[in-house]
Scaffold this motif. Sequence first.
Motif, PDB file in Angstrom:
ATOM      1  N   ILE A   1       0.839  -1.205   0.000  1.00 37.53           N
ATOM      2  CA  ILE A   1       0.000   0.000   0.000  1.00 37.53           C
ATOM      3  C   ILE A   1       0.872   1.252   0.000  1.00 37.53           C
ATOM      4  CG2 ILE A   1      -1.692   1.302   1.345  1.00 37.53           C
ATOM      5  CD1 ILE A   1      -2.750  -1.460   2.308  1.00 37.53           C
TER       6      ILE A   1
ATOM      7  N   HIS B   1      -1.196   6.030  -6.796  1.00 31.28           N
ATOM      8  CA  HIS B   1      -2.369   5.204  -7.092  1.00 31.28           C
ATOM      9  C   HIS B   1      -3.281   5.173  -5.864  1.00 31.28           C
ATOM     10  CE1 HIS B   1       0.344   2.904 -10.192  1.00 31.28           C
ATOM     11  NE2 HIS B   1       0.099   4.171 -10.526  1.00 31.28           N
TER      12      HIS B   1
ATOM     13  N   ASP C   1      -6.623   5.371  -5.392  1.00 37.22           N
ATOM     14  CA  ASP C   1      -7.827   4.536  -5.380  1.00 37.22           C
ATOM     15  C   ASP C   1      -7.477   3.096  -5.008  1.00 37.22           C
ATOM     16  OD1 ASP C   1      -9.399   6.682  -6.070  1.00 37.22           O
ATOM     17  OD2 ASP C   1      -9.337   6.256  -8.222  1.00 37.22           O
ATOM     18  N   GLU C   2      -6.437   2.562  -5.632  1.00 35.86           N
ATOM     19  CA  GLU C   2      -6.037   1.189  -5.342  1.00 35.86           C
ATOM     20  C   GLU C   2      -5.508   1.066  -3.914  1.00 35.86           C
ATOM     21  OE1 GLU C   2      -3.259  -2.405  -7.214  1.00 35.86           O
ATOM     22  OE2 GLU C   2      -3.311  -0.426  -8.177  1.00 35.86           O
TER      23      GLU C   2
ATOM     24  N   GLU D   1      -6.387   2.865  -1.319  1.00 38.02           N
ATOM     25  CA  GLU D   1      -7.532   2.908  -0.402  1.00 38.02           C
ATOM     26  C   GLU D   1      -8.299   1.597  -0.400  1.00 38.02           C
ATOM     27  OE1 GLU D   1      -9.318   7.246   0.354  1.00 38.02           O
ATOM     28  OE2 GLU D   1      -9.450   6.635  -1.737  1.00 38.02           O
ATOM     29  N   SER D   2      -8.475   0.989  -1.563  1.00 37.45           N
ATOM     30  CA  SER D   2      -9.208  -0.278  -1.623  1.00 37.45           C
ATOM     31  C   SER D   2      -8.468  -1.385  -0.888  1.00 37.45           C
ATOM     32  CB  SER D   2      -9.450  -0.682  -3.081  1.00 37.45           C
ATOM     33  OG  SER D   2      -8.228  -1.002  -3.725  1.00 37.45           O
ATOM     34  N   ARG D   3      -7.135  -1.356  -0.933  1.00 36.75           N
ATOM     35  CA  ARG D   3      -6.363  -2.380  -0.221  1.00 36.75           C
ATOM     36  C   ARG D   3      -6.323  -2.132   1.277  1.00 36.75           C
ATOM     37  NH1 ARG D   3      -1.359  -4.856  -3.673  1.00 36.75           N
ATOM     38  NH2 ARG D   3      -2.332  -4.821  -5.718  1.00 36.75           N
TER      39      ARG D   3
ATOM     40  N   VAL E   1      -8.758  -1.455   3.057  1.00 36.71           N
ATOM     41  CA  VAL E   1      -9.952  -2.092   3.630  1.00 36.71           C
ATOM     42  C   VAL E   1      -9.619  -3.488   4.140  1.00 36.71           C
ATOM     43  CG1 VAL E   1     -12.273  -2.920   3.115  1.00 36.71           C
ATOM     44  CG2 VAL E   1     -11.497  -0.741   2.167  1.00 36.71           C
ATOM     45  N   ASP E   2      -8.724  -4.197   3.431  1.00 40.16           N
ATOM     46  CA  ASP E   2      -8.373  -5.566   3.797  1.00 40.16           C
ATOM     47  C   ASP E   2      -7.268  -5.645   4.838  1.00 40.16           C
ATOM     48  OD1 ASP E   2     -10.197  -6.499   1.890  1.00 40.16           O
ATOM     49  OD2 ASP E   2      -8.690  -6.391   0.293  1.00 40.16           O
TER      50      ASP E   2
END
Length: 408
Positions: free
Chosen positions: A118, A126, A128-129, A131-133, A135-136
């Motif tokens: 991250i 990057h 958006d990517e 932030e999406s990672r 979450v996990d």
Amino acid sequence: MASDPLISVAARALAAGDPVAALNRVSLRDDAPALALRGIAMAQLGDLDRARALMRRAARVFGPREAVAQARCVVAEGEIALASRDLAWPVKRLEAARAVLEFHGDRANVAHARSIEIRRLLLLGHLDEAESRLVDLDPGCLPPPSRAACELVVAGIAMRRLRTKTARAALERASHAARQAGIGALTAEVASAWRVLQAPAARLIAKGEERLLALEEVEALLSSDALVVDACRNGVNRASLWISLARRPVLFALARQLAQAWPADVSREMLIAQAFGLKLTDDSHRARLRVEVGRLRVALRPLAEVTATQRGFALVPRKVGEVAVLARPVEEPHAAVLALLADGQSWSSSALALALDTSQRTVQRALDTLAASGKVQSVGRGRACRWLAPPMPGFTTVLLLTALLPGG
């Protein structure tokens, strides 16, 4: 590893941020655990090339029979690559190591590997990517040093998104984790992030006057009813409505000149000089100006009118309110390169090209220009050449980096 008292003492010293004490225990040993600890110690001391070589040796000595230990070495090597700004380091190796650790239930190092991935995405812009990672990623699985690094990533994303409350909360958590870790270098990194949040981030230009704004004030301005010509991201903003002119530099130059003069008008000669870079005007230049102003009218239709006056043109907002220009605190032709270098780390030209999504030759030309003016300096030669720059005194680089983001 735990049965070896010297290894245990060295590991505890590293966890406390004392690499010299760790090296005193294992500096003459070449077994795999000692090599790994020596690599971590050299990384903490700042010798990243030596650290990486030691981690690679440790991974080879561990071998496939000690898959977990080998995977941990790969994760450590990935973190060293990130610290040395080697953004081309093969991330697939890190992903493979994370899969091994996940299979063996090493949740803490799985989370650490994810945080490295991250942080790399953040450096590349990057968001958006990244932030999406996030979450996990469960920060609760991480030891205090890694948890602090994770919260710094959250704060970094939030600052680039101009979400100062989220950034402030993340930095509070990072500060708490850094105090728990008791590592001086980590505490200093968190303190540096606080300074970025609090430092002047932009210049407000309105009615012929200028003043500096902190990041929180920038966020408030962009959410207000003011019509803002944003020279940090090259667009026009009013509350929730954003019109990007990033790919239309002539239109943006016209919009900025009109906004800086508001409520007065701007002469045709001045607009031609600023937008086209021409000192002399003739009928063809005036005709071109009329065409570009017409295009600007269409682009700004939801927010403002561009009206003709006796001597030139004026900007007229559709709603009652102020008009302002938001400019970078330091306007520099190669500001994007300086923004990345201002993190205090050494960068290769190839890593800068990756982060800026441009060619290495373009970056090298910018570096040569900046070096000639004394704004950056190089260390090493050939492939080992790295570039450094002092931070801009009193200014954050967040808005300089924001301009690089997709959709910015």
